[in-house]
Each structure stands twice: as structure tokens, then as C-alpha cells.
Motif scaffolding. Structure first.
Motif, PDB file in Angstrom:
ATOM      1  N   LEU A   1       6.061  25.412   8.008  1.00 58.48           N
ATOM      2  CA  LEU A   1       5.635  25.080   9.462  1.00 58.48           C
ATOM      3  C   LEU A   1       5.934  26.524  10.835  1.00 58.48           C
TER       4      LEU A   1
ATOM      5  N   TYR B   1       6.031  26.002  14.510  1.00 60.18           N
ATOM      6  CA  TYR B   1       6.537  24.901  14.775  1.00 60.18           C
ATOM      7  C   TYR B   1       8.257  24.213  14.229  1.00 60.18           C
TER       8      TYR B   1
ATOM      9  N   LEU C   1      -2.062  18.906  12.174  1.00 55.82           N
ATOM     10  CA  LEU C   1      -0.986  20.410  13.277  1.00 55.82           C
ATOM     11  C   LEU C   1      -2.608  19.914  14.689  1.00 55.82           C
TER      12      LEU C   1
END
Length: 258
Positions: free
Chosen positions: A37, A41, A204
């Protein structure tokens, strides 16, 4: 010794083991996702806390049944009341409050702290009638009514499956992936005891490539790290119980692998 099953190990569903499995699996998924990620993220382990009355949350709201049963018993034993001394106490059990903590995962955007995706691993309380299921279903509906993606992992055969509609066959285990932009449609991965656990998609933002999680190696790692080969007695049938045909397959598998 590695886990002797190609997919989910039914012995890990034992009530005395699952709390540890749940905790380790949440952590393993977070550790697996974190480097994938970065840098946009992060994945955070969050907790949901609620209180139930011992292990009998289903008793809430049905006191009349208990009272009626007690009155019936009293009427049926009136002839014996004279031999019971009112000064002699009787041991009884009272419901005790129990604080339950359940972990789940949030994938958040670094810049905005927006929660993009929530990942849940179901626990027995989520699948039983009571406050645990009620609170989970309430949160589930709130997520499904939002712009947050949702992944729900159910590795427990026992209990009531989460509500969904569609032309699908019953299965031992379920994984549901819900993209926020395609609701109410979602993807269901249904699989059974002999099957390998399918890789699941973690959505996502709509314009971004999806991630994948392979749960099988994560569960195998948990099995080794937790020394579950030393804690499980494979000479006994698993709890919750299996059907006769599934138990035949389990015994054949164990004979081949052990």
C-alpha cells in the motif's frame, strides 16, 4: 509439521483456538498489505468493543419465558414446598457482563485519512443471535451505505451466514468483496473444506489497480508460529462437527499427510 489440509483447517475453528487465530490473522493480513500500500495508503488495526451478558446475550428481551417456566415449576412442586426450609439458600448462576473486543482493518489514504476499504474477519459472536451480531450487522449496513469498499472473510462453518441475495450454492466458507461503486452487487467467493482458499481482491479507489491477498500461506504461517500442530489432537473429530461425508474426507486426508 505443516497444516495437513489444502485449504482451511477445520480444527482451527475450535472455540478455544479461534480467538487467537482471529487475532493473528488480522495482524498477518495487515503485515502482508502494508508494503503493497505504500506510500499512498496505510493499513490500521482498529477495535470494536461491546458488552454482552456472559455467553447468553440471546436471553435479553425474553425474561417472560424464564418467569413462566419458574412459575410452572413452582406450581408442579407445591406439594414439596413444606419440606424445603426457607432459611436454606440454593446456589444459582447469574448473567455476568462480558466485554468483547473485535479487531478489524481499515485502509486509509495517507494525505486525507479517508477510509478507503474496511476488512473484517468474522468471529463466532458475529454469526450468533445476540448483541454481537446486531452490532456487527448495524456497522455492516453503515459501510454498505457509504463510499467505503468492504471485504468480509468468513472462515467459520458454524452460525448464521451474513445476509445476501443471489443465485449461489451453500458453502462451508465465504469471502465477500464489495466495491463501493458497484453496489448492491458484490463478489462472493464460496469454497468448501477440500478447496484451496481463493486469492481475494482488495479494492482501493476505482481508478487504481486492485491488490490481492493469498490467505492460505498466511494461515500456514499462523499454524507454524502458534505451534498448532502441538495443540490440536487429530485423533478426535473437529469442533464444530462435520458431516459424515466431510469427516470421511478429513480422515483420508489425515492418513495421507500424517
Amino acid at each position: 509439521m505443516p497444516s495437513p489440509f489444502p485449504g482451511m483447517n477445520p480444527y482451527l475453528e475450535h472455540p478455544s483456538l479461534w480467538a487467537g487465530i482471529h487475532h493473528r490473522l488480522i495482524t498477518a493480513i495487515a503485515n502482508d498489505l502494508a508494503p503493497k500500500l505504500r506510500p499512498k495508503y496505510i493499513v490500521a488495526i482498529e477495535e470494536r468493543v461491546y458488552e454482552v451478558n456472559g455467553d447468553t446475550a440471546v436471553l435479553v428481551g425474553v425474561p417472560d419465558v424464564s418467569v413462566q417456566s419458574s412459575l410452572s415449576l413452582a406450581r408442579s412442586t407445591e406439594s414439596n414446598l413444606a419440606v424445603v426450609s426457607p432459611t436454606m439458600p440454593i446456589d444459582v448462576l447469574l448473567p455476568m457482563p462480558e466485554i468483547l473486543t473485535e479487531a478489524y482493518l481499515e485502509i486509509r489514504a495517507v494525505e486525507t485519512e479517508e477510509v478507503v476499504t474496511i476488512i473484517e474477519v468474522l468471529s463466532p459472536k458475529n454469526k450468533q443471535v445476540g448483541i454481537g451480531r446486531l452490532q456487527y450487522e448495524t456497522k455492516r449496513l453503515k459501510i454498505l451505505g457509504s463510499a467505503t469498499n468492504f471485504v468480509e472473510i468468513d472462515l467459520l462453518r458454524q452460525g448464521n451466514s451474513m445476509p445476501m441475495a443471489g443465485n449461489f450454492l451453500p458453502s462451508h466458507y465465504r469471502i465477500v468483496v464489495s466495491h463501493s461503486e458497484t453496489r448492491p452487487k458484490a463478489q462472493l467467493y464460496g469454497f468448501n473444506l477440500p478447496d484451496r482458499i481463493p486469492e481475494l481482491i482488495v479494492p482501493l479507489k476505482a481508478s487504481e489497480p486492485e491488490l490481492r491477498i493469498d490467505l492460505k500461506p498466511l494461515l500456514d504461517q499462523i499454524y507454524d508460529q502458534g505451534s498448532y500442530d502441538l495443540r490440536i489432537d487429530y485423533n478426535r473429530p473437529p469442533i464444530p462437527a462435520l458431516s459424515e461425508s466431510d469427516m470421511v474426507w478429513v480422515n483420508e486426508r489425515l492418513q495421507q499427510q500424517m
